[in-house]
Design a protein around this motif. Structure first.
Motif, PDB file in Angstrom:
ATOM      1  N   ASN A  60       0.827  -1.212   0.000  1.00 24.90           N
ATOM      2  CA  ASN A  60       0.000   0.000   0.000  1.00 24.90           C
ATOM      3  C   ASN A  60       0.860   1.260   0.000  1.00 24.90           C
ATOM      4  N   ALA A  61       1.925   1.224   0.780  1.00 20.10           N
ATOM      5  CA  ALA A  61       2.810   2.383   0.848  1.00 20.10           C
ATOM      6  C   ALA A  61       3.513   2.606  -0.492  1.00 20.10           C
ATOM      7  N   TRP A  62       3.876   1.529  -1.161  1.00 23.44           N
ATOM      8  CA  TRP A  62       4.492   1.680  -2.481  1.00 23.44           C
ATOM      9  C   TRP A  62       3.516   2.317  -3.466  1.00 23.44           C
ATOM     10  N   GLY A  63       2.233   2.058  -3.300  1.00 23.44           N
ATOM     11  CA  GLY A  63       1.229   2.731  -4.125  1.00 23.44           C
ATOM     12  C   GLY A  63       1.255   4.231  -3.916  1.00 23.44           C
ATOM     13  N   SER A  64       1.459   4.660  -2.664  1.00 18.50           N
ATOM     14  CA  SER A  64       1.557   6.092  -2.368  1.00 18.50           C
ATOM     15  C   SER A  64       2.815   6.697  -2.972  1.00 18.50           C
ATOM     16  N   VAL A  65       3.883   5.911  -3.040  1.00 21.19           N
ATOM     17  CA  VAL A  65       5.120   6.391  -3.661  1.00 21.19           C
ATOM     18  C   VAL A  65       4.860   6.755  -5.123  1.00 21.19           C
TER      19      VAL A  65
END
Length: 354
Positions: A204-209
């Protein structure tokens, strides 16, 4: 000469094995030899982070890692909620504001842990993330990351934690506890010199990246991830600090993570018991949330005096941070601290006229 007992909050005492591991000729950070070391370190750190995700290596302090999270995962005006209960949670809020994030502080008294229900009242569907300091080293209090992970599990809000003074001394189960980002640095419970920070991100955090609008180069996670695939870094890393972390992680694995956590808990409990017997008080308001990696001792208007007197007896501890610098001192049990060190500290504290 009396042996110096180092019970600092960080940088912490460095084991002889770790110092010896740095005593070698320089190598190129583009060499196969270097890549083998980086791979070994990051694979070991995955176990300490409790994740199957990549652990990125940054040459910076923990503060640099905090800033890098904001650069890589957010855009101007994103709303974030930050429980503030000491200097380092406030620092996270200040960095976020500098980058133009809409920061909602949830303030707690110094010495308190962040209450999950109180924080969640400020979280809404538009909240991009909740930033939780795992272990607030200015007050000697830790937060219940597992409870925050449960509370945020079915939301679209990221859970981000600064575990600079926690990871390696307090258990972290990033994947199991639904934590999206964990960051730490080399000079605390990882028993190495300053110079490196480590960050792991959930899917999920990589999606924000991918959606971040902030400019970045040195701390670009997408670049870092590509270089991580070949066990290298974008720019020259702190190679000798990596040698140190490599040996420290070996030591942690030899002792066993459960044993490491048990040692930290036992040593902190011994400190707490001893300072109470010496007529001093624990600064943490609820002993259940007193940090296993450091103890903040409440000694109104006497803290600096006690730190100086301990130093005369070769016991090195840390003073408090403003606004509590006159009233608390901090005793580190993180990293390379033994029961014998704690006993020496308690013996010295009992010789001081308080």
């Amino acid at each position: 000469m009396q042996k110096k007992v180092q019970m600092m909050v960080g940088p912490t005492a460095i084991p002889h094995r770790v110092l010896k591991a740095m005593n070698k000729e320089s190598i190129s950070h583009r060499s196969k030899e270097y890549s083998i070391v980086q791979e070994r370190v990051t694979e070991g750190l995955k176990k300490i982070f409790g994740t199957t995700q990549d652990v990125l290596l940054l040459t910076s302090s923990g503060t640099g890692a905090m800033e890098s999270v904001i650069q890589n995962c957010f855009s101007p005006n994103d709303e974030v909620v930050i429980p503030v209960m000491g200097n380092f949670s406030e620092q996270f809020a200040l960095i976020a504001e500098i980058y133009g994030l809409n920061v909602k502080r949830v303030k707690f008294e110094l010495g308190e842990a962040a209450n999950v229900d109180t924080v969640m009242k400020e979280v809404n569907p538009g909240t991009k993330a909740v930033f939780v300091v795992h272990n607030e080293s200015s007050t000697g209090v830790f937060n219940d990351l597992e409870a925050f992970g449960r509370a945020l599990k079915d939301t679209n809000t990221l859970l981000i934690t600064d575990s600079v003074s926690g990871l390696g001394g307090l258990e972290v189960k990033m994947d199991e506890w639904n934590i999206d980002i964990v960051l730490t640095s080399s000079q605390k419970s990882l028993m190495a010199p300053p110079g490196l920070a480590f960050v792991a991100l959930s899917e999920n955090a990589w999606g924000s990246v991918e959606n971040s609008k902030f400019p970045k180069y040195y701390f670009d996670y997408k670049k870092a991830k590509k270089f991580n695939e070949i066990n290298q870094t974008l720019t020259t890393p702190a190679v000798y600090t990596l040698f140190a972390v490599d040996e420290a992680v070996k030591m942690i694995m030899e002792e066993g993570l459960d044993n490491v956590y048990s040692r930290h808990r036992a040593n902190s409990k011994l400190v707490i018991k001893g300072i109470k017997e010496a007529g001093l008080k624990l600064f943490a308001k609820d002993e259940r949330f007193a940090s296993p990696t450091l103890t903040a001792v409440y000694a109104p208007r006497k803290a600096k005096y006690i730190v100086n007197e301990l130093a005369k007896k070769s016991i090195v501890v840390n003073g408090g941070l403003a606004p509590m610098d006159e009233d608390i001192f901090r005793v580190g049990t993180m990293g390379y601290v033994s029961e014998n060190d704690v006993i020496a500290f308690l013996s010295a504290i009992n010789q001081i006229k308080i």
